[in-house]
Design a protein around this motif. Structure first.
Motif, PDB file in Angstrom:
ATOM      1  N   PHE A 137      -3.254   8.028   5.277  1.00  0.00           N
ATOM      2  CA  PHE A 137      -3.909   6.936   5.979  1.00  0.00           C
ATOM      3  C   PHE A 137      -4.806   6.066   5.114  1.00  0.00           C
ATOM      4  O   PHE A 137      -4.856   4.852   5.300  1.00  0.00           O
ATOM      5  CB  PHE A 137      -4.685   7.481   7.188  1.00  0.00           C
ATOM      6  CG  PHE A 137      -3.787   8.066   8.228  1.00  0.00           C
ATOM      7  CD1 PHE A 137      -3.000   7.257   9.037  1.00  0.00           C
ATOM      8  CD2 PHE A 137      -3.695   9.437   8.399  1.00  0.00           C
ATOM      9  CE1 PHE A 137      -2.156   7.787   9.997  1.00  0.00           C
ATOM     10  CE2 PHE A 137      -2.848   9.974   9.350  1.00  0.00           C
ATOM     11  CZ  PHE A 137      -2.076   9.152  10.152  1.00  0.00           C
ATOM     12  N   TRP A 138      -5.517   6.631   4.179  1.00  0.00           N
ATOM     13  CA  TRP A 138      -6.453   5.831   3.398  1.00  0.00           C
ATOM     14  C   TRP A 138      -5.756   4.728   2.611  1.00  0.00           C
ATOM     15  O   TRP A 138      -6.363   3.684   2.335  1.00  0.00           O
ATOM     16  CB  TRP A 138      -7.294   6.701   2.449  1.00  0.00           C
ATOM     17  CG  TRP A 138      -6.515   7.314   1.317  1.00  0.00           C
ATOM     18  CD1 TRP A 138      -5.970   8.556   1.271  1.00  0.00           C
ATOM     19  CD2 TRP A 138      -6.188   6.707   0.063  1.00  0.00           C
ATOM     20  NE1 TRP A 138      -5.309   8.765   0.076  1.00  0.00           N
ATOM     21  CE2 TRP A 138      -5.439   7.635  -0.691  1.00  0.00           C
ATOM     22  CE3 TRP A 138      -6.447   5.463  -0.504  1.00  0.00           C
ATOM     23  CZ2 TRP A 138      -4.950   7.373  -1.958  1.00  0.00           C
ATOM     24  CZ3 TRP A 138      -5.959   5.194  -1.782  1.00  0.00           C
ATOM     25  CH2 TRP A 138      -5.217   6.144  -2.493  1.00  0.00           C
ATOM     26  N   ARG A 139      -4.500   4.919   2.264  1.00  0.00           N
ATOM     27  CA  ARG A 139      -3.802   3.904   1.469  1.00  0.00           C
ATOM     28  C   ARG A 139      -3.724   2.569   2.197  1.00  0.00           C
ATOM     29  O   ARG A 139      -3.803   1.513   1.569  1.00  0.00           O
ATOM     30  CB  ARG A 139      -2.386   4.371   1.121  1.00  0.00           C
ATOM     31  CG  ARG A 139      -2.352   5.515   0.155  1.00  0.00           C
ATOM     32  CD  ARG A 139      -0.917   5.856  -0.175  1.00  0.00           C
ATOM     33  NE  ARG A 139      -0.831   7.132  -0.873  1.00  0.00           N
ATOM     34  CZ  ARG A 139       0.278   7.854  -0.957  1.00  0.00           C
ATOM     35  NH1 ARG A 139       1.406   7.407  -0.403  1.00  0.00           N
ATOM     36  NH2 ARG A 139       0.273   8.997  -1.602  1.00  0.00           N
TER      37      ARG A 139
ATOM     38  N   HIS B 156      -3.357   1.464  10.645  1.00  0.00           N
ATOM     39  CA  HIS B 156      -2.529   2.407  11.411  1.00  0.00           C
ATOM     40  C   HIS B 156      -1.272   1.724  11.958  1.00  0.00           C
ATOM     41  O   HIS B 156      -0.190   2.289  11.929  1.00  0.00           O
ATOM     42  CB  HIS B 156      -3.337   3.021  12.563  1.00  0.00           C
ATOM     43  CG  HIS B 156      -4.179   4.173  12.159  1.00  0.00           C
ATOM     44  ND1 HIS B 156      -5.242   4.052  11.297  1.00  0.00           N
ATOM     45  CD2 HIS B 156      -4.111   5.480  12.489  1.00  0.00           C
ATOM     46  CE1 HIS B 156      -5.800   5.238  11.131  1.00  0.00           C
ATOM     47  NE2 HIS B 156      -5.133   6.124  11.834  1.00  0.00           N
TER      48      HIS B 156
ATOM     49  N   PRO C 249       1.920   3.763   2.224  1.00  0.00           N
ATOM     50  CA  PRO C 249       1.265   5.000   2.670  1.00  0.00           C
ATOM     51  C   PRO C 249       2.214   6.110   3.116  1.00  0.00           C
ATOM     52  O   PRO C 249       1.765   7.220   3.384  1.00  0.00           O
ATOM     53  CB  PRO C 249       0.423   4.522   3.857  1.00  0.00           C
ATOM     54  CG  PRO C 249       1.204   3.382   4.413  1.00  0.00           C
ATOM     55  CD  PRO C 249       1.808   2.693   3.210  1.00  0.00           C
TER      56      PRO C 249
ATOM     57  N   THR D 142      -6.124  13.407   7.234  1.00  0.00           N
ATOM     58  CA  THR D 142      -5.997  12.428   6.154  1.00  0.00           C
ATOM     59  C   THR D 142      -4.534  12.130   5.846  1.00  0.00           C
ATOM     60  O   THR D 142      -4.208  11.060   5.359  1.00  0.00           O
ATOM     61  CB  THR D 142      -6.705  12.901   4.867  1.00  0.00           C
ATOM     62  OG1 THR D 142      -6.111  14.130   4.432  1.00  0.00           O
ATOM     63  CG2 THR D 142      -8.186  13.096   5.102  1.00  0.00           C
ATOM     64  N   GLU D 143      -3.659  13.086   6.135  1.00  0.00           N
ATOM     65  CA  GLU D 143      -2.210  12.901   6.047  1.00  0.00           C
ATOM     66  C   GLU D 143      -1.610  13.609   7.250  1.00  0.00           C
ATOM     67  O   GLU D 143      -1.940  14.760   7.529  1.00  0.00           O
ATOM     68  CB  GLU D 143      -1.642  13.474   4.757  1.00  0.00           C
ATOM     69  CG  GLU D 143      -0.146  13.259   4.602  1.00  0.00           C
ATOM     70  CD  GLU D 143       0.423  13.749   3.275  1.00  0.00           C
ATOM     71  OE1 GLU D 143       1.643  13.558   3.064  1.00  0.00           O
ATOM     72  OE2 GLU D 143      -0.323  14.325   2.463  1.00  0.00           O
TER      73      GLU D 143
ATOM     74  N   ARG E  51       0.828  -1.212   0.000  1.00  0.00           N
ATOM     75  CA  ARG E  51       0.000   0.000   0.000  1.00  0.00           C
ATOM     76  C   ARG E  51       0.862   1.262   0.000  1.00  0.00           C
ATOM     77  O   ARG E  51       0.427   2.311  -0.424  1.00  0.00           O
ATOM     78  CB  ARG E  51      -0.940   0.015   1.204  1.00  0.00           C
ATOM     79  CG  ARG E  51      -1.806  -1.232   1.369  1.00  0.00           C
ATOM     80  CD  ARG E  51      -2.613  -1.616   0.160  1.00  0.00           C
ATOM     81  NE  ARG E  51      -3.560  -0.551  -0.128  1.00  0.00           N
ATOM     82  CZ  ARG E  51      -4.276  -0.463  -1.234  1.00  0.00           C
ATOM     83  NH1 ARG E  51      -4.159  -1.365  -2.165  1.00  0.00           N
ATOM     84  NH2 ARG E  51      -5.092   0.533  -1.413  1.00  0.00           N
TER      85      ARG E  51
ATOM     86  N   ASN F 298      -5.600   2.034   5.300  1.00  0.00           N
ATOM     87  CA  ASN F 298      -6.858   1.780   5.998  1.00  0.00           C
ATOM     88  C   ASN F 298      -7.966   1.268   5.080  1.00  0.00           C
ATOM     89  O   ASN F 298      -8.857   0.552   5.538  1.00  0.00           O
ATOM     90  CB  ASN F 298      -7.323   3.029   6.741  1.00  0.00           C
ATOM     91  CG  ASN F 298      -6.400   3.376   7.892  1.00  0.00           C
ATOM     92  OD1 ASN F 298      -5.537   2.592   8.262  1.00  0.00           O
ATOM     93  ND2 ASN F 298      -6.572   4.554   8.451  1.00  0.00           N
ATOM     94  N   ASN F 299      -7.914   1.606   3.801  1.00  0.00           N
ATOM     95  CA  ASN F 299      -8.984   1.114   2.927  1.00  0.00           C
ATOM     96  C   ASN F 299      -8.878  -0.392   2.717  1.00  0.00           C
ATOM     97  O   ASN F 299      -9.848  -1.031   2.345  1.00  0.00           O
ATOM     98  CB  ASN F 299      -9.036   1.869   1.591  1.00  0.00           C
ATOM     99  CG  ASN F 299      -7.876   1.583   0.678  1.00  0.00           C
ATOM    100  OD1 ASN F 299      -6.909   0.933   1.065  1.00  0.00           O
ATOM    101  ND2 ASN F 299      -7.953   2.077  -0.544  1.00  0.00           N
ATOM    102  N   LYS F 300      -7.719  -0.971   2.977  1.00  0.00           N
ATOM    103  CA  LYS F 300      -7.560  -2.425   2.883  1.00  0.00           C
ATOM    104  C   LYS F 300      -7.614  -3.089   4.257  1.00  0.00           C
ATOM    105  O   LYS F 300      -8.180  -4.170   4.395  1.00  0.00           O
ATOM    106  CB  LYS F 300      -6.243  -2.771   2.193  1.00  0.00           C
ATOM    107  CG  LYS F 300      -6.037  -4.259   2.018  1.00  0.00           C
ATOM    108  CD  LYS F 300      -4.849  -4.571   1.143  1.00  0.00           C
ATOM    109  CE  LYS F 300      -4.770  -6.079   0.918  1.00  0.00           C
ATOM    110  NZ  LYS F 300      -3.760  -6.441  -0.060  1.00  0.00           N
TER     111      LYS F 300
END
Length: 166
Positions: A95-97, A107, A32, A153-154, A30, A99-101
């Motif tokens: 974070f979404w990179r 985290h 992130p 978000t970042e 990912r 957390n979406n998986k």
């Protein structure tokens, strides 16, 4: 700086010429973590300022071309000895990179990944005869403002200062 970046968080060709690999593991590939080198003092090859490491091109994107005073550095980091460093590598997490998986577990994986990069900076610095030190004392709000990120978000997750040995 180039050697520190390519060895700690860059992309290297795989042996045999098939594909590439990164210098550190990332859960689910990912990736992130973003790297922002802050160069405190100009050299003949690089101006002081804020950069973003573009690992696909192994290049620095110039975000701010400016000198940093000791007072500027004090506003970003709590340790007074950081002023003697040549550069600080600030790591942020998008974070979404992860957390979406992985959801909440993402985290934890982000922090592990930042640790792997930090360890690589230490190993490379030692090989180059440089000093480095991980920084728990970051002034996150000031760094996030400098980096123009929202802190949600970042956000800043880790930093390492490096330079000549005293």
């Amino acid at each position: 700086l180039s050697a520190l970046l390519i060895s700690s968080c860059g992309i290297s060709p795989q042996k045999g010429g098939v594909g590439n690999f990164r210098a550190y593991p990332s859960a689910g590939a990912r990736f992130p973590i973003e790297i922002y080198p802050i160069v405190f003092r100009s050299s003949e090859n690089l101006k002081s300022g804020l950069y973003h490491y573009s690992l696909r091109e192994h290049a620095l994107d110039v975000l701010w071309d400016r000198e940093f005073t000791d007072e500027d550095i004090d506003e970003l980091f709590t340790y007074p000895w950081v002023k003697r460093a040549a550069v600080a590598f600030v790591m942020t997490a998008v974070f979404w990179r992860a957390n979406n998986k992985y959801g909440e577990r993402g985290h934890r994986y982000i922090l592990l990944e930042a640790g792997h990069i930090g360890q690589n900076i230490y190993l490379t610095a030692e090989a180059l005869g440089l000093a480095c030190c991980a920084l728990g004392g970051t002034r996150d709000k000031a760094l996030e403002q400098l980096l123009d990120i929202d802190g949600v978000t970042e956000s800043v997750v880790y930093a390492v200062a490096a330079g000549k040995r005293a």
